[in-house]
Design a protein around this motif. Structure first.
Motif, PDB file in Angstrom:
ATOM      1  N   ARG A 199      11.043  28.888  43.322  1.00 12.02           N
ATOM      2  CA  ARG A 199      12.433  28.480  43.529  1.00 12.02           C
ATOM      3  C   ARG A 199      13.372  29.682  43.494  1.00 12.02           C
ATOM      4  O   ARG A 199      14.267  29.808  44.347  1.00 12.02           O
ATOM      5  CB  ARG A 199      12.848  27.461  42.459  1.00 12.02           C
ATOM      6  N   ASP A 200      13.180  30.572  42.528  1.00  4.91           N
ATOM      7  CA  ASP A 200      14.068  31.726  42.407  1.00  4.91           C
ATOM      8  C   ASP A 200      13.968  32.644  43.620  1.00  4.91           C
ATOM      9  O   ASP A 200      14.984  33.169  44.099  1.00  4.91           O
ATOM     10  CB  ASP A 200      13.749  32.511  41.138  1.00  4.91           C
ATOM     11  N   GLN A 201      12.758  32.856  44.129  1.00  3.42           N
ATOM     12  CA  GLN A 201      12.603  33.707  45.314  1.00  3.42           C
ATOM     13  C   GLN A 201      13.296  33.088  46.525  1.00  3.42           C
ATOM     14  O   GLN A 201      13.922  33.798  47.322  1.00  3.42           O
ATOM     15  CB  GLN A 201      11.119  33.944  45.604  1.00  3.42           C
ATOM     16  N   LEU A 202      13.202  31.778  46.668  1.00  5.62           N
ATOM     17  CA  LEU A 202      13.863  31.112  47.796  1.00  5.62           C
ATOM     18  C   LEU A 202      15.384  31.239  47.691  1.00  5.62           C
ATOM     19  O   LEU A 202      16.075  31.470  48.691  1.00  5.62           O
ATOM     20  CB  LEU A 202      13.456  29.638  47.851  1.00  5.62           C
ATOM     21  N   LEU A 203      15.908  31.101  46.491  1.00  2.82           N
ATOM     22  CA  LEU A 203      17.348  31.258  46.300  1.00  2.82           C
ATOM     23  C   LEU A 203      17.779  32.693  46.578  1.00  2.82           C
ATOM     24  O   LEU A 203      18.851  32.927  47.155  1.00  2.82           O
ATOM     25  CB  LEU A 203      17.735  30.845  44.881  1.00  2.82           C
ATOM     26  N   GLU A 204      16.947  33.656  46.180  1.00  4.84           N
ATOM     27  CA  GLU A 204      17.268  35.063  46.445  1.00  4.84           C
ATOM     28  C   GLU A 204      17.317  35.338  47.951  1.00  4.84           C
ATOM     29  O   GLU A 204      18.208  36.041  48.441  1.00  4.84           O
ATOM     30  CB  GLU A 204      16.242  35.962  45.762  1.00  4.84           C
ATOM     31  N   THR A 205      16.352  34.792  48.699  1.00  9.71           N
ATOM     32  CA  THR A 205      16.366  34.950  50.151  1.00  9.71           C
ATOM     33  C   THR A 205      17.622  34.324  50.747  1.00  9.71           C
ATOM     34  O   THR A 205      18.308  34.929  51.579  1.00  9.71           O
ATOM     35  CB  THR A 205      15.118  34.297  50.781  1.00  9.71           C
ATOM     36  N   SER A 206      17.926  33.112  50.314  1.00 10.00           N
ATOM     37  CA  SER A 206      19.086  32.396  50.848  1.00 10.00           C
ATOM     38  C   SER A 206      20.377  33.151  50.562  1.00 10.00           C
ATOM     39  O   SER A 206      21.238  33.298  51.445  1.00 10.00           O
ATOM     40  CB  SER A 206      19.149  30.989  50.237  1.00 10.00           C
ATOM     41  N   GLU A 207      20.517  33.640  49.334  1.00  8.18           N
ATOM     42  CA  GLU A 207      21.720  34.386  48.968  1.00  8.18           C
ATOM     43  C   GLU A 207      21.858  35.667  49.793  1.00  8.18           C
ATOM     44  O   GLU A 207      22.956  36.014  50.242  1.00  8.18           O
ATOM     45  CB  GLU A 207      21.672  34.731  47.479  1.00  8.18           C
ATOM     46  N   ALA A 208      20.737  36.344  50.016  1.00 10.04           N
ATOM     47  CA  ALA A 208      20.768  37.601  50.774  1.00 10.04           C
ATOM     48  C   ALA A 208      21.140  37.347  52.234  1.00 10.04           C
ATOM     49  O   ALA A 208      21.927  38.092  52.828  1.00 10.04           O
ATOM     50  CB  ALA A 208      19.418  38.301  50.681  1.00 10.04           C
ATOM     51  N   VAL A 209      20.566  36.297  52.829  1.00 12.54           N
ATOM     52  CA  VAL A 209      20.870  35.976  54.224  1.00 12.54           C
ATOM     53  C   VAL A 209      22.330  35.548  54.360  1.00 12.54           C
ATOM     54  O   VAL A 209      23.036  35.982  55.277  1.00 12.54           O
ATOM     55  CB  VAL A 209      19.926  34.874  54.754  1.00 12.54           C
ATOM     56  N   ALA A 210      22.783  34.688  53.450  1.00  6.82           N
ATOM     57  CA  ALA A 210      24.173  34.225  53.500  1.00  6.82           C
ATOM     58  C   ALA A 210      25.148  35.390  53.368  1.00  6.82           C
ATOM     59  O   ALA A 210      26.136  35.481  54.108  1.00  6.82           O
ATOM     60  CB  ALA A 210      24.419  33.192  52.402  1.00  6.82           C
ATOM     61  N   ALA A 211      24.860  36.299  52.457  1.00  4.46           N
ATOM     62  CA  ALA A 211      25.757  37.450  52.253  1.00  4.46           C
ATOM     63  C   ALA A 211      25.802  38.332  53.490  1.00  4.46           C
ATOM     64  O   ALA A 211      26.876  38.761  53.926  1.00  4.46           O
ATOM     65  CB  ALA A 211      25.286  38.256  51.039  1.00  4.46           C
ATOM     66  N   LYS A 212      24.647  38.589  54.076  1.00  7.58           N
ATOM     67  CA  LYS A 212      24.585  39.466  55.254  1.00  7.58           C
ATOM     68  C   LYS A 212      25.256  38.812  56.459  1.00  7.58           C
ATOM     69  O   LYS A 212      25.870  39.496  57.286  1.00  7.58           O
ATOM     70  CB  LYS A 212      23.138  39.822  55.578  1.00  7.58           C
ATOM     71  N   ALA A 213      25.149  37.485  56.564  1.00 14.27           N
ATOM     72  CA  ALA A 213      25.741  36.772  57.698  1.00 14.27           C
ATOM     73  C   ALA A 213      27.199  36.397  57.465  1.00 14.27           C
ATOM     74  O   ALA A 213      27.842  35.842  58.366  1.00 14.27           O
ATOM     75  CB  ALA A 213      24.926  35.513  57.991  1.00 14.27           C
ATOM     76  N   GLY A 214      27.696  36.675  56.264  1.00 20.02           N
ATOM     77  CA  GLY A 214      29.076  36.324  55.959  1.00 20.02           C
ATOM     78  C   GLY A 214      29.297  34.838  55.800  1.00 20.02           C
ATOM     79  O   GLY A 214      30.394  34.330  56.050  1.00 20.02           O
ATOM     80  N   VAL A 215      28.266  34.134  55.362  1.00 18.57           N
ATOM     81  CA  VAL A 215      28.338  32.678  55.178  1.00 18.57           C
ATOM     82  C   VAL A 215      28.752  32.367  53.749  1.00 18.57           C
ATOM     83  O   VAL A 215      28.134  32.829  52.790  1.00 18.57           O
ATOM     84  CB  VAL A 215      26.979  32.019  55.474  1.00 18.57           C
ATOM     85  N   THR A 216      29.819  31.581  53.600  1.00 19.21           N
ATOM     86  CA  THR A 216      30.280  31.188  52.264  1.00 19.21           C
ATOM     87  C   THR A 216      30.025  29.714  51.985  1.00 19.21           C
ATOM     88  O   THR A 216      29.965  29.306  50.822  1.00 19.21           O
ATOM     89  CB  THR A 216      31.773  31.482  52.103  1.00 19.21           C
ATOM     90  N   SER A 217      29.888  28.905  53.033  1.00 22.10           N
ATOM     91  CA  SER A 217      29.651  27.472  52.855  1.00 22.10           C
ATOM     92  C   SER A 217      28.169  27.178  53.058  1.00 22.10           C
ATOM     93  O   SER A 217      27.718  26.931  54.175  1.00 22.10           O
ATOM     94  CB  SER A 217      30.500  26.670  53.853  1.00 22.10           C
ATOM     95  N   TRP A 218      27.415  27.232  51.966  1.00 20.26           N
ATOM     96  CA  TRP A 218      25.980  27.002  52.072  1.00 20.26           C
ATOM     97  C   TRP A 218      25.434  26.413  50.776  1.00 20.26           C
ATOM     98  O   TRP A 218      26.082  26.488  49.729  1.00 20.26           O
ATOM     99  CB  TRP A 218      25.227  28.295  52.401  1.00 20.26           C
ATOM    100  N   GLN A 219      24.253  25.842  50.861  1.00 17.91           N
ATOM    101  CA  GLN A 219      23.554  25.356  49.680  1.00 17.91           C
ATOM    102  C   GLN A 219      22.061  25.307  49.975  1.00 17.91           C
ATOM    103  O   GLN A 219      21.648  25.423  51.143  1.00 17.91           O
ATOM    104  CB  GLN A 219      24.063  23.973  49.267  1.00 17.91           C
ATOM    105  N   PHE A 220      21.272  25.149  48.925  1.00 17.92           N
ATOM    106  CA  PHE A 220      19.818  25.070  49.100  1.00 17.92           C
ATOM    107  C   PHE A 220      19.374  23.629  48.894  1.00 17.92           C
ATOM    108  O   PHE A 220      19.879  22.935  48.014  1.00 17.92           O
ATOM    109  CB  PHE A 220      19.082  25.984  48.116  1.00 17.92           C
ATOM    110  N   THR A 221      18.426  23.206  49.718  1.00 18.37           N
ATOM    111  CA  THR A 221      17.870  21.867  49.582  1.00 18.37           C
ATOM    112  C   THR A 221      16.372  21.937  49.854  1.00 18.37           C
ATOM    113  O   THR A 221      15.846  22.976  50.258  1.00 18.37           O
ATOM    114  CB  THR A 221      18.581  20.892  50.541  1.00 18.37           C
ATOM    115  N   TRP A 222      15.691  20.840  49.612  1.00 21.96           N
ATOM    116  CA  TRP A 222      14.232  20.813  49.763  1.00 21.96           C
ATOM    117  C   TRP A 222      13.836  19.839  50.855  1.00 21.96           C
ATOM    118  O   TRP A 222      14.651  19.021  51.302  1.00 21.96           O
ATOM    119  CB  TRP A 222      13.570  20.419  48.439  1.00 21.96           C
TER     120      TRP A 222
END
Length: 317
Positions: A199-222
């Protein structure tokens, strides 16, 4: 003489045809055949995608071929990489791939899974099987456990997210109005008590992609949780879509960062099942393109494989 390094490319596997679905499903169920109803439901899902010819097997074959080409294009003199496929639930099984290496005289190898994020219940299981067979076969094998924050992986995922956000903008939706849903295959909740990093690795990937893409409206789901009595990680993407609809979100971008190919979980669970619910809820839902054999993804894999191989003392064979 050049040194040959074997590369065991592991993935979940898929049946080669509808006729092979029952054997495949039985293997997933640890030898217990599915009921007639369960078998029909799975076959119906495959048929709903592409008329009964499922592309994942071809995608995986192309990934293995493309990885071998990338490795040998950049390997330098004196080293040759030879890739072998090893599947969890279909032929050639993981053990078959290792056995093929041994028959070809390979004595040193690297194992890598077509999944960037580590869990003892997923990647860990692949490695355990490969390691056991490698030891029996006299092969020294090192393993790539995860590559979820590799800069090129984050970059290629960022570009895919940005490309789809551009499509929303072209139809009048501002980027800030689009909720990006990063997702991955759910696993049983008990992995959290085990201290599993999935779970932590998936959140780290998501946070990194969102930051690089300039995305502020996002969340993680399964998504794609198994149908067992024990609880699985949630919320499920279908429940998330319902919640977003209630909060007046109208635009959603699905970014299944836990998958690198057009799996059944992408082509059916997202493109058909989630899309149908989105239409029912009057949401506009798009999905980023899967990595498949993208040269950028092949570059990620070749880099992590070469790095692991460099850590071994490669002998001339």
């Amino acid at each position: 003489m050049s040194a040959k390094i074997g590369v065991l490319v592991m993935s979940y596997g898929t049946p080669e045809s509808l006729e092979g679905v029952e054997a495949y499903y039985t293997h997933i169920r640890r030898g217990n055949p599915p009921s007639a109803e369960q078998l029909k439901e799975l076959k119906d899902r495959y048929e709903a995608i592409v008329g009964g010819v499922f592309p994942l097997r071809e995608n995986t074959d192309r990934q293995v071929e493309a990885l071998q080409a990338a490795l040998n294009r950049d390997s330098g003199e004196g080293i040759e990489y030879v890739c072998y496929q090893g599947l969890k639930h279909a032929h050639p099984f993981i053990e078959d791939g290792v056995e093929a290496m041994a028959k070809d005289g390979i004595t040193q190898a690297v194992g890598v899974v077509l999944a960037p994020h580590y869990s003892v219940m997923s990647v860990g299981g692949y490695i355990k099987r490969a390691q056991q067979k490698a030891e029996e076969s006299g092969i020294e094998m090192a393993f790539v456990e995860s590559y979820h924050l590799h800069p090129e992986l984050i970059d290629v995922l960022c570009r895919r997210v940005s490309a789809k956000l551009d499509q929303f903008e072209e139809t009048g939706a501002a980027r800030g109005e689009v909720r990006v849903l990063f997702s991955a295959h759910s696993l049983p909740e008990r992995i959290l008590a085990m201290g599993d990093p999935y779970r932590d690795q998936l959140l780290e990937t998501s946070e990194a992609v969102a930051a690089k893409a300039g995305v502020t409206s996002w969340q993680f789901t399964w998504q794609s949780a198994g149908r067992t009595a024990e609880p699985w990680l949630g919320p499920d993407i279908l429940d998330t879509l319902r919640e977003l609809s209630e909060t007046q979100v109208k635009y959603v971008l699905s970014a299944p960062v836990g998958f690198v190919s057009d799996h059944l979980e992408v082509l059916y669970d997202l493109d058909i099942e989630a899309q149908a619910l989105a239409s029912e809820l009057d949401l506009r839902l798009l999905r980023i393109e899967s990595l498949n054999s993208d040269p950028a993804y092949m570059s990620v894999l070749s880099d992590v494989v070469r790095t692991k191989a460099d850590q071994m003392k490669v002998s001339q064979q």
